[in-house]
Motif scaffolding. Structure first.
Motif, PDB file in Angstrom:
ATOM      1  N   HIS A 212       2.225   1.606  -3.419  1.00 38.77           N
ATOM      2  CA  HIS A 212       1.248   2.033  -4.414  1.00 38.77           C
ATOM      3  C   HIS A 212       0.903   3.509  -4.296  1.00 38.77           C
ATOM      4  O   HIS A 212       0.614   4.161  -5.304  1.00 38.77           O
ATOM      5  CB  HIS A 212      -0.025   1.195  -4.303  1.00 38.77           C
TER       6      HIS A 212
ATOM      7  N   SER B 146       1.651   4.957  -8.116  1.00 38.59           N
ATOM      8  CA  SER B 146       0.473   5.336  -8.897  1.00 38.59           C
ATOM      9  C   SER B 146       0.512   6.788  -9.363  1.00 38.59           C
ATOM     10  O   SER B 146      -0.390   7.244 -10.068  1.00 38.59           O
ATOM     11  CB  SER B 146      -0.791   5.111  -8.067  1.00 38.59           C
TER      12      SER B 146
ATOM     13  N   ASN C  60       1.205   2.845 -11.881  1.00 40.75           N
ATOM     14  CA  ASN C  60       0.797   1.477 -11.602  1.00 40.75           C
ATOM     15  C   ASN C  60      -0.670   1.355 -11.205  1.00 40.75           C
ATOM     16  O   ASN C  60      -1.222   2.238 -10.549  1.00 40.75           O
ATOM     17  CB  ASN C  60       1.632   0.889 -10.456  1.00 40.75           C
ATOM     18  N   THR C  61      -1.264   0.229 -11.575  1.00 46.12           N
ATOM     19  CA  THR C  61      -2.519  -0.188 -10.975  1.00 46.12           C
ATOM     20  C   THR C  61      -2.192  -0.914  -9.667  1.00 46.12           C
ATOM     21  O   THR C  61      -1.033  -1.270  -9.423  1.00 46.12           O
ATOM     22  CB  THR C  61      -3.282  -1.138 -11.897  1.00 46.12           C
ATOM     23  N   GLU C  62      -3.194  -1.140  -8.829  1.00 44.96           N
ATOM     24  CA  GLU C  62      -2.952  -1.884  -7.594  1.00 44.96           C
ATOM     25  C   GLU C  62      -2.403  -3.268  -7.892  1.00 44.96           C
ATOM     26  O   GLU C  62      -1.505  -3.755  -7.201  1.00 44.96           O
ATOM     27  CB  GLU C  62      -4.236  -1.981  -6.768  1.00 44.96           C
ATOM     28  N   GLU C  63      -2.928  -3.901  -8.912  1.00 39.79           N
ATOM     29  CA  GLU C  63      -2.466  -5.246  -9.269  1.00 39.79           C
ATOM     30  C   GLU C  63      -0.989  -5.232  -9.655  1.00 39.79           C
ATOM     31  O   GLU C  63      -0.225  -6.124  -9.268  1.00 39.79           O
ATOM     32  CB  GLU C  63      -3.308  -5.790 -10.428  1.00 39.79           C
ATOM     33  N   GLN C  64      -0.566  -4.234 -10.408  1.00 36.51           N
ATOM     34  CA  GLN C  64       0.839  -4.137 -10.813  1.00 36.51           C
ATOM     35  C   GLN C  64       1.753  -3.909  -9.609  1.00 36.51           C
ATOM     36  O   GLN C  64       2.839  -4.483  -9.527  1.00 36.51           O
ATOM     37  CB  GLN C  64       0.996  -3.002 -11.828  1.00 36.51           C
ATOM     38  N   THR C  65       1.309  -3.065  -8.686  1.00 32.91           N
ATOM     39  CA  THR C  65       2.127  -2.806  -7.501  1.00 32.91           C
ATOM     40  C   THR C  65       2.234  -4.047  -6.628  1.00 32.91           C
ATOM     41  O   THR C  65       3.308  -4.379  -6.121  1.00 32.91           O
ATOM     42  CB  THR C  65       1.547  -1.641  -6.689  1.00 32.91           C
ATOM     43  N   ARG C  66       1.123  -4.752  -6.440  1.00 31.86           N
ATOM     44  CA  ARG C  66       1.157  -5.994  -5.664  1.00 31.86           C
ATOM     45  C   ARG C  66       2.126  -6.987  -6.292  1.00 31.86           C
ATOM     46  O   ARG C  66       2.889  -7.668  -5.598  1.00 31.86           O
ATOM     47  CB  ARG C  66      -0.237  -6.609  -5.585  1.00 31.86           C
TER      48      ARG C  66
ATOM     49  N   TRP D 233       7.816   2.067 -16.609  1.00 32.63           N
ATOM     50  CA  TRP D 233       6.666   1.539 -15.874  1.00 32.63           C
ATOM     51  C   TRP D 233       5.770   2.682 -15.410  1.00 32.63           C
ATOM     52  O   TRP D 233       6.174   3.838 -15.386  1.00 32.63           O
ATOM     53  CB  TRP D 233       7.136   0.732 -14.658  1.00 32.63           C
ATOM     54  N   GLY D 234       4.567   2.307 -15.015  1.00 30.13           N
ATOM     55  CA  GLY D 234       3.666   3.229 -14.337  1.00 30.13           C
ATOM     56  C   GLY D 234       2.945   4.213 -15.251  1.00 30.13           C
ATOM     57  O   GLY D 234       3.223   4.298 -16.441  1.00 30.13           O
TER      58      GLY D 234
ATOM     59  N   ARG E 112       0.833  -1.209   0.000  1.00 31.86           N
ATOM     60  CA  ARG E 112       0.000   0.000   0.000  1.00 31.86           C
ATOM     61  C   ARG E 112       0.864   1.253   0.000  1.00 31.86           C
ATOM     62  O   ARG E 112       0.566   2.232  -0.683  1.00 31.86           O
ATOM     63  CB  ARG E 112      -0.934   0.000   1.206  1.00 31.86           C
TER      64      ARG E 112
END
Length: 236
Positions: free
Chosen positions: A74, A78, A91-97, A88-89, A71
Protein backbone atom coordinates in the motif's frame (compact mmCIF):
# COMPACT_ATOMS: atom_id res chain seq x y z
CA UNK A 1 17.08 -30.81 -19.20
CA UNK A 2 18.15 -27.19 -19.14
CA UNK A 3 21.36 -26.14 -17.47
CA UNK A 4 23.03 -22.76 -17.25
CA UNK A 5 26.12 -22.14 -19.37
CA UNK A 6 28.78 -20.07 -17.66
CA UNK A 7 28.92 -16.62 -19.19
CA UNK A 8 30.78 -13.62 -17.75
CA UNK A 9 28.63 -10.51 -17.34
CA UNK A 10 30.16 -7.17 -18.29
CA UNK A 11 30.81 -4.95 -15.26
CA UNK A 12 28.87 -1.72 -14.96
CA UNK A 13 26.21 -2.64 -17.49
CA UNK A 14 23.49 -0.02 -17.67
CA UNK A 15 20.13 -0.64 -16.08
CA UNK A 16 16.74 0.81 -16.94
CA UNK A 17 16.01 4.24 -15.55
CA UNK A 18 12.73 4.76 -13.67
CA UNK A 19 11.35 1.25 -13.96
CA UNK A 20 7.67 2.17 -13.82
CA UNK A 21 5.29 -0.83 -13.53
CA UNK A 22 4.51 -2.35 -16.90
CA UNK A 23 1.50 -4.50 -16.10
CA UNK A 24 -1.55 -4.65 -13.93
CA UNK A 25 0.08 -5.66 -10.66
CA UNK A 26 -0.63 -2.70 -8.39
CA UNK A 27 1.72 -3.24 -5.50
CA UNK A 28 4.53 -1.60 -3.66
CA UNK A 29 7.53 -2.00 -1.44
CA UNK A 30 7.77 -1.74 2.31
CA UNK A 31 9.96 0.69 4.25
CA UNK A 32 13.23 -0.73 5.49
CA UNK A 33 16.12 -0.61 3.02
CA UNK A 34 17.86 1.49 0.38
CA UNK A 35 17.04 4.82 1.94
CA UNK A 36 13.47 3.95 2.96
CA UNK A 37 12.25 4.96 6.43
CA UNK A 38 13.06 2.46 9.18
CA UNK A 39 15.88 0.83 7.26
CA UNK A 40 17.08 -2.45 8.75
CA UNK A 41 20.65 -2.08 7.49
CA UNK A 42 23.37 0.36 8.49
CA UNK A 43 23.58 3.77 6.82
CA UNK A 44 27.03 3.00 5.40
CA UNK A 45 25.88 -0.32 3.92
CA UNK A 46 22.69 1.27 2.59
CA UNK A 47 24.69 3.98 0.83
CA UNK A 48 26.97 1.39 -0.77
CA UNK A 49 23.95 -0.55 -2.00
CA UNK A 50 22.33 2.61 -3.35
CA UNK A 51 25.43 3.45 -5.38
CA UNK A 52 25.94 0.05 -6.97
CA UNK A 53 23.27 -1.11 -9.41
CA UNK A 54 24.86 -4.54 -9.73
CA UNK A 55 24.73 -5.05 -5.95
CA UNK A 56 21.04 -4.13 -5.83
CA UNK A 57 20.25 -6.47 -8.73
CA UNK A 58 22.16 -9.36 -7.18
CA UNK A 59 20.31 -9.00 -3.86
CA UNK A 60 16.80 -9.18 -5.33
CA UNK A 61 14.97 -12.42 -4.50
CA UNK A 62 11.41 -13.46 -5.30
CA UNK A 63 9.19 -15.24 -2.77
CA UNK A 64 5.47 -15.86 -2.49
CA UNK A 65 3.56 -12.75 -1.59
CA UNK A 66 2.08 -12.92 1.92
CA UNK A 67 -0.92 -11.29 3.58
CA UNK A 68 1.46 -9.42 5.87
CA UNK A 69 2.95 -7.67 2.84
CA UNK A 70 -0.13 -5.50 2.32
CA UNK A 71 1.28 -2.48 4.17
CA UNK A 72 4.40 -2.52 2.02
CA UNK A 73 2.23 -2.88 -1.04
CA UNK A 74 0.00 0.00 0.00
CA UNK A 75 2.87 2.40 0.65
CA UNK A 76 3.43 2.22 -3.08
CA UNK A 77 0.06 1.40 -4.59
CA UNK A 78 -1.36 4.56 -3.00
CA UNK A 79 1.03 6.81 -4.96
CA UNK A 80 -0.23 8.51 -8.12
CA UNK A 81 3.21 8.35 -9.77
CA UNK A 82 3.24 4.55 -9.55
CA UNK A 83 -0.13 4.00 -11.20
CA UNK A 84 0.19 6.80 -13.75
CA UNK A 85 -0.04 4.42 -16.71
CA UNK A 86 -2.41 1.89 -15.08
CA UNK A 87 -6.17 1.47 -14.94
CA UNK A 88 -5.98 0.87 -11.15
CA UNK A 89 -5.09 3.21 -8.34
CA UNK A 90 -4.22 5.16 -6.43
CA UNK A 91 -5.44 2.44 -4.09
CA UNK A 92 -7.35 2.73 -0.86
CA UNK A 93 -6.24 0.45 1.98
CA UNK A 94 -9.25 -1.76 1.31
CA UNK A 95 -8.31 -2.14 -2.36
CA UNK A 96 -4.72 -3.03 -1.52
CA UNK A 97 -5.79 -5.59 1.07
CA UNK A 98 -8.14 -7.15 -1.49
CA UNK A 99 -5.39 -7.32 -4.12
CA UNK A 100 -2.92 -8.99 -1.78
CA UNK A 101 -5.53 -11.46 -0.50
CA UNK A 102 -6.45 -12.46 -4.05
CA UNK A 103 -2.78 -12.84 -4.98
CA UNK A 104 -2.12 -15.04 -1.94
CA UNK A 105 -5.15 -17.24 -2.61
CA UNK A 106 -4.08 -17.72 -6.24
CA UNK A 107 -1.27 -19.99 -5.00
CA UNK A 108 -3.87 -22.52 -3.85
CA UNK A 109 -5.71 -22.74 -7.17
CA UNK A 110 -5.37 -25.92 -9.23
CA UNK A 111 -4.27 -25.75 -11.92
CA UNK A 112 -2.45 -22.62 -10.83
CA UNK A 113 -2.48 -19.73 -13.29
CA UNK A 114 -1.19 -16.76 -11.27
CA UNK A 115 2.21 -16.79 -9.54
CA UNK A 116 2.56 -13.53 -7.61
CA UNK A 117 5.86 -12.82 -5.87
CA UNK A 118 7.18 -10.18 -3.52
CA UNK A 119 10.59 -8.88 -4.59
CA UNK A 120 12.78 -8.64 -1.49
CA UNK A 121 16.20 -7.20 -0.76
CA UNK A 122 17.54 -8.46 2.58
CA UNK A 123 13.98 -9.13 3.74
CA UNK A 124 12.47 -5.81 2.70
CA UNK A 125 9.83 -5.70 -0.04
CA UNK A 126 10.87 -3.39 -2.87
CA UNK A 127 8.44 -4.53 -5.53
CA UNK A 128 6.39 -7.37 -6.93
CA UNK A 129 6.35 -9.56 -9.99
CA UNK A 130 3.67 -11.78 -11.44
CA UNK A 131 3.85 -14.66 -13.89
CA UNK A 132 0.43 -15.40 -15.35
CA UNK A 133 -0.11 -18.57 -17.39
CA UNK A 134 -2.50 -17.47 -20.11
CA UNK A 135 -2.70 -20.82 -21.93
CA UNK A 136 -1.23 -24.11 -20.75
CA UNK A 137 -2.11 -25.88 -23.97
CA UNK A 138 -0.35 -23.24 -26.08
CA UNK A 139 2.33 -22.66 -23.41
CA UNK A 140 1.76 -18.90 -23.30
CA UNK A 141 2.46 -16.65 -20.32
CA UNK A 142 2.53 -13.00 -19.33
CA UNK A 143 4.78 -11.17 -16.87
CA UNK A 144 4.06 -7.96 -14.99
CA UNK A 145 6.10 -6.17 -12.37
CA UNK A 146 6.11 -3.09 -10.17
CA UNK A 147 8.96 -1.40 -8.33
CA UNK A 148 9.13 1.02 -5.42
CA UNK A 149 9.84 4.51 -6.85
CA UNK A 150 12.71 4.99 -4.40
CA UNK A 151 14.66 2.33 -6.31
CA UNK A 152 13.71 3.17 -9.88
CA UNK A 153 16.77 2.91 -12.09
CA UNK A 154 18.60 0.50 -9.74
CA UNK A 155 18.09 -2.68 -11.70
CA UNK A 156 15.29 -4.05 -9.52
CA UNK A 157 12.75 -4.25 -12.35
CA UNK A 158 15.26 -6.02 -14.58
CA UNK A 159 16.11 -8.50 -11.82
CA UNK A 160 12.43 -9.25 -11.23
CA UNK A 161 11.83 -9.78 -14.94
CA UNK A 162 14.79 -12.12 -15.33
CA UNK A 163 13.64 -14.31 -12.46
CA UNK A 164 10.07 -14.41 -13.75
CA UNK A 165 11.27 -15.51 -17.19
CA UNK A 166 13.45 -18.20 -15.65
CA UNK A 167 10.47 -19.58 -13.72
CA UNK A 168 8.27 -19.44 -16.79
CA UNK A 169 10.63 -21.21 -19.16
CA UNK A 170 12.49 -23.56 -16.81
CA UNK A 171 9.83 -24.44 -14.23
CA UNK A 172 6.61 -24.19 -16.24
CA UNK A 173 7.88 -25.11 -19.70
CA UNK A 174 6.36 -22.10 -21.44
CA UNK A 175 7.09 -21.45 -25.11
CA UNK A 176 6.33 -17.71 -25.27
CA UNK A 177 6.15 -15.03 -22.60
CA UNK A 178 4.88 -11.53 -23.29
CA UNK A 179 4.46 -8.22 -21.50
CA UNK A 180 2.76 -4.91 -22.27
CA UNK A 181 3.34 -1.30 -21.34
CA UNK A 182 2.00 2.16 -22.11
CA UNK A 183 4.01 3.63 -25.05
CA UNK A 184 4.78 6.65 -22.86
CA UNK A 185 6.37 4.45 -20.22
CA UNK A 186 9.87 4.57 -21.66
CA UNK A 187 11.54 3.15 -18.55
CA UNK A 188 9.42 0.04 -18.57
CA UNK A 189 9.93 -0.48 -22.30
CA UNK A 190 13.67 -0.24 -21.75
CA UNK A 191 13.50 -2.93 -19.06
CA UNK A 192 11.59 -5.26 -21.39
CA UNK A 193 14.19 -4.79 -24.11
CA UNK A 194 16.97 -5.53 -21.61
CA UNK A 195 15.19 -8.81 -20.89
CA UNK A 196 15.63 -9.72 -24.56
CA UNK A 197 11.98 -9.20 -25.45
CA UNK A 198 11.04 -8.15 -28.98
CA UNK A 199 8.57 -5.37 -29.73
CA UNK A 200 5.69 -6.94 -31.63
CA UNK A 201 3.47 -3.94 -32.17
CA UNK A 202 0.95 -1.60 -30.58
CA UNK A 203 -2.61 -2.35 -29.53
CA UNK A 204 -4.83 0.71 -29.58
CA UNK A 205 -7.11 1.86 -26.76
CA UNK A 206 -6.70 -1.20 -24.54
CA UNK A 207 -7.53 0.56 -21.25
CA UNK A 208 -9.38 3.66 -20.11
CA UNK A 209 -7.20 5.40 -17.52
CA UNK A 210 -7.36 8.77 -15.78
CA UNK A 211 -6.11 10.84 -18.74
CA UNK A 212 -8.02 8.98 -21.45
CA UNK A 213 -7.65 5.84 -23.54
CA UNK A 214 -4.29 4.08 -23.27
CA UNK A 215 -2.51 2.17 -26.02
CA UNK A 216 -0.35 -0.85 -25.15
CA UNK A 217 2.98 -1.83 -26.69
CA UNK A 218 3.43 -5.60 -26.85
CA UNK A 219 6.79 -7.30 -26.22
CA UNK A 220 7.58 -11.03 -26.16
CA UNK A 221 10.37 -13.58 -25.97
CA UNK A 222 10.42 -17.22 -27.12
CA UNK A 223 12.00 -20.08 -25.21
CA UNK A 224 14.89 -20.59 -27.65
CA UNK A 225 15.63 -16.85 -27.62
CA UNK A 226 15.68 -16.84 -23.83
CA UNK A 227 17.97 -19.88 -23.66
CA UNK A 228 20.46 -18.23 -25.99
CA UNK A 229 20.36 -14.88 -24.19
CA UNK A 230 20.58 -16.33 -20.69
CA UNK A 231 23.36 -18.80 -21.45
CA UNK A 232 21.40 -22.05 -21.25
CA UNK A 233 22.01 -25.28 -23.10
CA UNK A 234 19.83 -28.36 -23.43
CA UNK A 235 21.14 -31.71 -22.18
CA UNK A 236 20.22 -34.45 -24.62
Amino acid sequence: MLRRRSRPRPPGSAEASRAVPSGTVGVQAQPGVLGLPGASVSVDRRERVWQDQLVVRSLVTLSRIELADWRAVHSWASLAQVCRFQAWGPNTEEQTRAFVATAVHAWAHSPQQRFVYAARVEGDVLGVGELHVRSRGQRQGEITYAVHPRVWGRGVGTAIGRQLLERGFMNLGLHRVYATCDPRNLGSAQVLRKLGMTWEGRHRHTALIRDGWRDSDLFSILEDEWREKDGLVVDE
